[in-house]
Scaffold this active site. Structure first.
Site, mmCIF file in Angstrom:
data_model
loop_
_atom_site.group_PDB
_atom_site.id
_atom_site.type_symbol
_atom_site.label_atom_id
_atom_site.label_comp_id
_atom_site.label_asym_id
_atom_site.label_seq_id
_atom_site.Cartn_x
_atom_site.Cartn_y
_atom_site.Cartn_z
ATOM 1 N N GLY A 70 7.940 -3.289 -2.966
ATOM 2 C CA GLY A 70 6.635 -3.657 -2.422
ATOM 3 C C GLY A 70 6.443 -5.166 -2.536
ATOM 4 N N THR A 71 6.944 -5.729 -3.607
ATOM 5 C CA THR A 71 6.852 -7.177 -3.815
ATOM 6 C C THR A 71 7.531 -7.925 -2.671
ATOM 7 O OG1 THR A 71 6.850 -6.875 -6.210
ATOM 8 C CG2 THR A 71 7.510 -9.055 -5.397
ATOM 9 N N ASN A 155 -4.868 -1.856 -7.744
ATOM 10 C CA ASN A 155 -4.007 -1.164 -8.694
ATOM 11 C C ASN A 155 -4.594 -1.058 -10.088
ATOM 12 O OD1 ASN A 155 -3.316 -4.057 -8.095
ATOM 13 N ND2 ASN A 155 -2.320 -3.856 -10.074
ATOM 14 N N GLN A 181 -0.516 1.075 -3.528
ATOM 15 C CA GLN A 181 -1.163 2.102 -4.362
ATOM 16 C C GLN A 181 -1.788 3.220 -3.527
ATOM 17 O OE1 GLN A 181 -1.036 2.550 -7.594
ATOM 18 N NE2 GLN A 181 -0.122 0.614 -8.213
ATOM 19 N N HIS A 203 8.540 3.823 -5.379
ATOM 20 C CA HIS A 203 8.466 4.370 -6.743
ATOM 21 C C HIS A 203 7.052 4.727 -7.170
ATOM 22 C CE1 HIS A 203 7.136 0.818 -9.235
ATOM 23 N NE2 HIS A 203 7.547 0.161 -8.164
ATOM 24 N N THR A 239 22.695 -5.134 3.623
ATOM 25 C CA THR A 239 23.100 -3.749 3.881
ATOM 26 C C THR A 239 22.024 -2.799 3.400
ATOM 27 O OG1 THR A 239 25.416 -4.365 3.671
ATOM 28 C CG2 THR A 239 24.894 -2.033 3.369
ATOM 29 N N CYS A 322 1.532 -9.245 -17.856
ATOM 30 C CA CYS A 322 1.936 -9.472 -19.227
ATOM 31 C C CYS A 322 2.839 -10.695 -19.203
ATOM 32 C CB CYS A 322 2.725 -8.237 -19.642
ATOM 33 S SG CYS A 322 3.248 -8.195 -21.316
HETATM 34 N N1 PLP Z 1 1.260 -4.208 -4.909
HETATM 35 C C1 PLP Z 1 0.576 -3.396 -5.726
HETATM 36 C C2 PLP Z 1 -0.869 -3.148 -5.447
HETATM 37 C C3 PLP Z 1 1.196 -2.796 -6.815
HETATM 38 O O1 PLP Z 1 0.502 -2.013 -7.629
HETATM 39 C C4 PLP Z 1 2.568 -3.061 -7.032
HETATM 40 C C5 PLP Z 1 3.257 -2.503 -8.218
HETATM 41 O O2 PLP Z 1 2.713 -2.442 -9.286
HETATM 42 C C6 PLP Z 1 3.238 -3.898 -6.145
HETATM 43 C C7 PLP Z 1 2.563 -4.458 -5.094
HETATM 44 C C8 PLP Z 1 4.686 -4.222 -6.326
HETATM 45 O O3 PLP Z 1 5.495 -3.179 -5.858
HETATM 46 P P1 PLP Z 1 7.014 -3.085 -6.382
HETATM 47 O O4 PLP Z 1 6.963 -2.583 -7.780
HETATM 48 O O5 PLP Z 1 7.675 -2.103 -5.438
HETATM 49 O O6 PLP Z 1 7.590 -4.432 -6.270
#
Ligand code: PLP
Length: 380
Positions: A70-71, A155, A181, A203, A239, A322
């Site tokens: 997600g990042t 989140n 989320q 995940h 890939t 953290c």
């Molecule tokens: N965005 C939100 C709102 C999240 O809660 C998270 C993960 O905690 C992320 C992005 C990041 O996702 P990832 O863990 O797949 O990098």
């Protein structure tokens, strides 16, 4: 001694269907970019998975770009839409004050290194973005805004954001939402929301760690972060991680136990309020995710509480970043009007599909002692 996990917003167990899918695909040979039979077979599995994800969020399969997290999806969207806008003379980036660090930090980076003007939208005490403040920003800066990025659900508190209103207000300005989320927890329709871009992560829904997706509107071309083999519309070379992708799709087809999760959350809130009448439940109580509860326990330090809970075999979280092993006061709670002290007295409990009444009862049985010790430690 039981071991209780109430941190499903951090990550949730891989579902049996996802486990089965990844295990099977791991044994299959073939690079999905190869043209021979092995490659084409893997490619077919990836494309089937793409269709599943597309169907779940109401977009075209070609709008799904697989990423490693997600990042990464957030970084591609924010930086890509910014660079695209900048090429047309727009350099303003608008985000909310309560974004995850995977938006906050790339936005700050764009400001520090790429000439962006960064504007932050405030939130109310309920943790919802202030639409009047957003409207003022758009009225004043509309023609200079390259991208607006507002998360779909927070989140830390679980509060949903009014994304349809944001898109309506934005008009032609590209809007991205971080729906990491929200996906599978509440209805989520990319096409209905009228978004340019949306981030997902496997995940959080019972898929594997390290796989995500950026949903990017057809015909929107953005510069790539990763250059190489030209995979994923040349926006995300590399890939494709076929085993994780098929498992992501399997998890996306699982049923989220929404009624059970809501019941556990409501029961938890009711009992915590009975046990500790001075607690604050943070965030709006309607329009919210089913599983997240953010609680302030006055007179405590969340770090201490986490350690005490961990010792009592309960894994919870503060929900906030953290750094070097020390929890910072949550920027989300601070933006909602908490003081440093009250923000640092708050914990996030997040329930998931595998949470049970036994889990709940166990947590409630250890909480009085944990909070009493936490308060005692805080007065020393
Ligand atoms: N965005 C939100 C709102 C999240 O809660 C998270 C993960 O905690 C992320 C992005 C990041 O996702 P990832 O863990 O797949 O990098």
């Amino acid at each position: 001694m039981p071991s209780i996990y109430v941190d499903h917003a951090a990550t949730t167990p891989m579902s049996p269907a996802a486990f089965e899918a990844i295990s099977t695909q791991l044994q299959v040979l073939g690079n999905p970019s190869s043209l021979h039979t092995h490659g084409r077979s893997t490619r077919k599995s990836v494309e089937d998975a793409r269709e599943v994800i597309a169907k779940q969020v109401h977009c075209l399969p070609s709008e799904v770009i697989f990423t490693a997290s997600g990042t990464e999806a957030n970084n591609i969207a924010l930086k890509g839409l910014y660079w695209q806008g900048r090429s047309q003379g727009k350099n303003v980036v608008v985000i909310s004050a309560i974004e995850h660090h995977a938006i906050l930090d790339p936005a700050q980076w764009l400001k520090d290194h790429e000439g962006a003007e960064l504007i932050t939208v405030d939130v109310t005490a309920d943790g919802v973005i202030d639409l009047v403040s957003l409207k003022n920003i758009i009225d004043k800066k509309g023609s200079e805004i390259a991208v607006i990025s507002i998360m779909h659900a927070n989140n830390e508190t679980g509060t949903l954001q009014p994304i349809s209103d944001v898109v309506a207000m934005a008009g032609q300005i590209p809007v991205h939402t971080d729906a990491v989320q929200s996906f599978k927890k509440i209805p989520l329709s990319f096409s209905q929301l009228g978004l340019y871009a949306m981030s997902l992560s496997a995940h959080k829904i019972g898929g594997p760690l390290g796989i995500g997706a950026l949903i990017l509107k057809r015909a929107v071309e953005i510069p790539a972060l990763l250059h190489g083999g030209g995979q994923e519309r040349e926006i995300r070379s590399g890939t494709l991680n076929a085993p994780s992708i098929v498992a992501f799709a399997a998890a996306a087809q699982d049923e989220y136990q929404i009624a059970q999760v809501i019941e556990l959350r409501n029961e938890f809130i009711k009992q915590v309020k009975e046990q500790f009448p001075d607690v604050i439940i943070n965030g709006k109580n309607v329009d919210r995710l089913p599983g997240i509860v953010n609680v302030t326990f006055p007179g405590t330090q969340s770090d201490t509480l986490l350690l005490l809970l961990d010792k009592a075999n309960v894994s919870a979280s503060t929900g906030s970043a953290c750094s070097a092993g020390v929890h910072e006061a949550s920027h989300v709670l601070l933006a909602m009007g908490h003081t440093q002290q009250s923000a640092q007295s708050s914990l996030r409990f997040s329930f998931g599909s595998t949470s049970t009444h036994d889990d709940l009862n166990f947590i409630l049985s250890v909480l009085p002692d944990v909070i009493a010790r936490g308060r005692a430690a805080n007065t020393k």
